[in-house]
Design a protein around this motif. Structure first.
Motif, short mmCIF file in Angstrom:
data_model
loop_
_atom_site.label_atom_id
_atom_site.label_comp_id
_atom_site.label_asym_id
_atom_site.label_seq_id
_atom_site.Cartn_x
_atom_site.Cartn_y
_atom_site.Cartn_z
N LEU A 1 0.83 -1.20 0.00
CA LEU A 1 0.00 0.00 0.00
C LEU A 1 0.87 1.25 0.00
N ILE A 2 1.83 1.32 0.88
CA ILE A 2 2.73 2.48 0.95
C ILE A 2 3.48 2.65 -0.36
N GLU A 3 4.03 1.55 -0.88
CA GLU A 3 4.78 1.62 -2.12
C GLU A 3 3.90 2.11 -3.28
N GLN B 1 1.71 11.26 -7.98
CA GLN B 1 1.35 12.35 -8.89
C GLN B 1 0.31 11.92 -9.92
N LYS B 2 -0.27 10.75 -9.72
CA LYS B 2 -1.28 10.23 -10.64
C LYS B 2 -2.62 10.13 -9.93
N SER B 3 -3.67 10.19 -10.71
CA SER B 3 -5.00 9.95 -10.18
C SER B 3 -5.30 8.46 -10.35
N PHE B 4 -5.88 7.86 -9.34
CA PHE B 4 -6.28 6.46 -9.43
C PHE B 4 -7.52 6.25 -8.59
N SER B 5 -8.28 5.27 -8.98
CA SER B 5 -9.52 4.97 -8.27
C SER B 5 -9.26 4.02 -7.11
N LEU B 6 -10.22 3.92 -6.24
CA LEU B 6 -10.13 2.96 -5.14
C LEU B 6 -10.03 1.54 -5.70
N ALA B 7 -10.75 1.27 -6.78
CA ALA B 7 -10.70 -0.06 -7.40
C ALA B 7 -9.28 -0.38 -7.89
N GLN B 8 -8.59 0.60 -8.46
CA GLN B 8 -7.22 0.38 -8.91
C GLN B 8 -6.29 0.12 -7.73
N LEU B 9 -6.49 0.84 -6.66
CA LEU B 9 -5.68 0.64 -5.46
C LEU B 9 -5.90 -0.75 -4.88
N VAL B 10 -7.14 -1.15 -4.77
CA VAL B 10 -7.46 -2.48 -4.25
C VAL B 10 -6.85 -3.55 -5.14
N GLU B 11 -6.96 -3.39 -6.44
CA GLU B 11 -6.38 -4.36 -7.38
C GLU B 11 -4.87 -4.45 -7.23
N ALA B 12 -4.21 -3.32 -7.05
CA ALA B 12 -2.75 -3.31 -6.92
C ALA B 12 -2.28 -3.99 -5.64
N VAL B 13 -3.01 -3.80 -4.56
CA VAL B 13 -2.57 -4.33 -3.27
C VAL B 13 -3.09 -5.73 -3.00
N ASN C 1 -4.38 -7.97 -5.39
CA ASN C 1 -4.59 -8.73 -6.61
C ASN C 1 -4.22 -10.20 -6.50
N ASP C 2 -3.44 -10.59 -5.52
CA ASP C 2 -3.04 -11.99 -5.38
C ASP C 2 -3.92 -12.76 -4.39
N GLU C 3 -4.95 -12.12 -3.88
CA GLU C 3 -5.85 -12.75 -2.91
C GLU C 3 -7.06 -13.37 -3.60
N GLU C 4 -7.75 -14.21 -2.88
CA GLU C 4 -9.01 -14.74 -3.38
C GLU C 4 -10.00 -13.61 -3.54
N GLU C 5 -10.97 -13.82 -4.42
CA GLU C 5 -11.97 -12.77 -4.63
C GLU C 5 -12.74 -12.45 -3.36
N SER C 6 -12.97 -11.17 -3.16
CA SER C 6 -13.73 -10.72 -2.01
C SER C 6 -14.27 -9.33 -2.31
N ASP C 7 -15.45 -9.04 -1.81
CA ASP C 7 -16.00 -7.70 -1.98
C ASP C 7 -15.38 -6.72 -1.00
N ASN C 8 -14.79 -7.25 0.05
CA ASN C 8 -14.22 -6.41 1.08
C ASN C 8 -12.81 -6.88 1.42
N PRO C 9 -11.76 -6.15 1.00
CA PRO C 9 -10.40 -6.59 1.28
C PRO C 9 -10.08 -6.66 2.77
N LYS C 10 -10.85 -5.94 3.59
CA LYS C 10 -10.64 -5.96 5.03
C LYS C 10 -10.88 -7.35 5.63
N THR C 11 -11.67 -8.15 4.97
CA THR C 11 -12.00 -9.47 5.50
C THR C 11 -10.96 -10.52 5.12
N LEU C 12 -9.99 -10.17 4.31
CA LEU C 12 -8.98 -11.15 3.88
C LEU C 12 -7.94 -11.36 4.95
#
Length: 71
Positions: A37-39, A46-58, A60-71
């Motif tokens: 996340l920090i990286e 300096q770029k704009s990104f959506s929450l979905a892009q952030l979640v995908e980046a951090v 992306n190697d987890e099982e599918e979930s609607d809420n990353p907090k539950t992983l």
């Protein structure tokens, strides 16, 4: 600007952040997700990104979930 006012961020060969004499790194026992996340935020500061892009980046190697907090 004094050298102690500069933040140094290393991303190759391990992730670390240094400010003056204080240094934290991915070897300090924090979870891998915190460092990803920090990286991502630093490298895309300096770029704009959506929450979905952030979640995908951090989480992306987890099982599918609607809420990353539950992983």
């Amino acid at each position: 600007m004094d050298k102690t006012d500069t933040i140094f961020i290393r991303t190759l060969g391990g992730f670390s952040i240094q400010w003056g004499n204080r240094r934290v790194s991915d070897a300090d026992g924090r979870t891998r997700k915190v460092w990803l996340l920090i990286e991502y935020l630093v490298t895309n500061r300096q770029k704009s990104f959506s929450l979905a892009q952030l979640v995908e980046a951090v989480w992306n190697d987890e099982e599918e979930s609607d809420n990353p907090k539950t992983l």
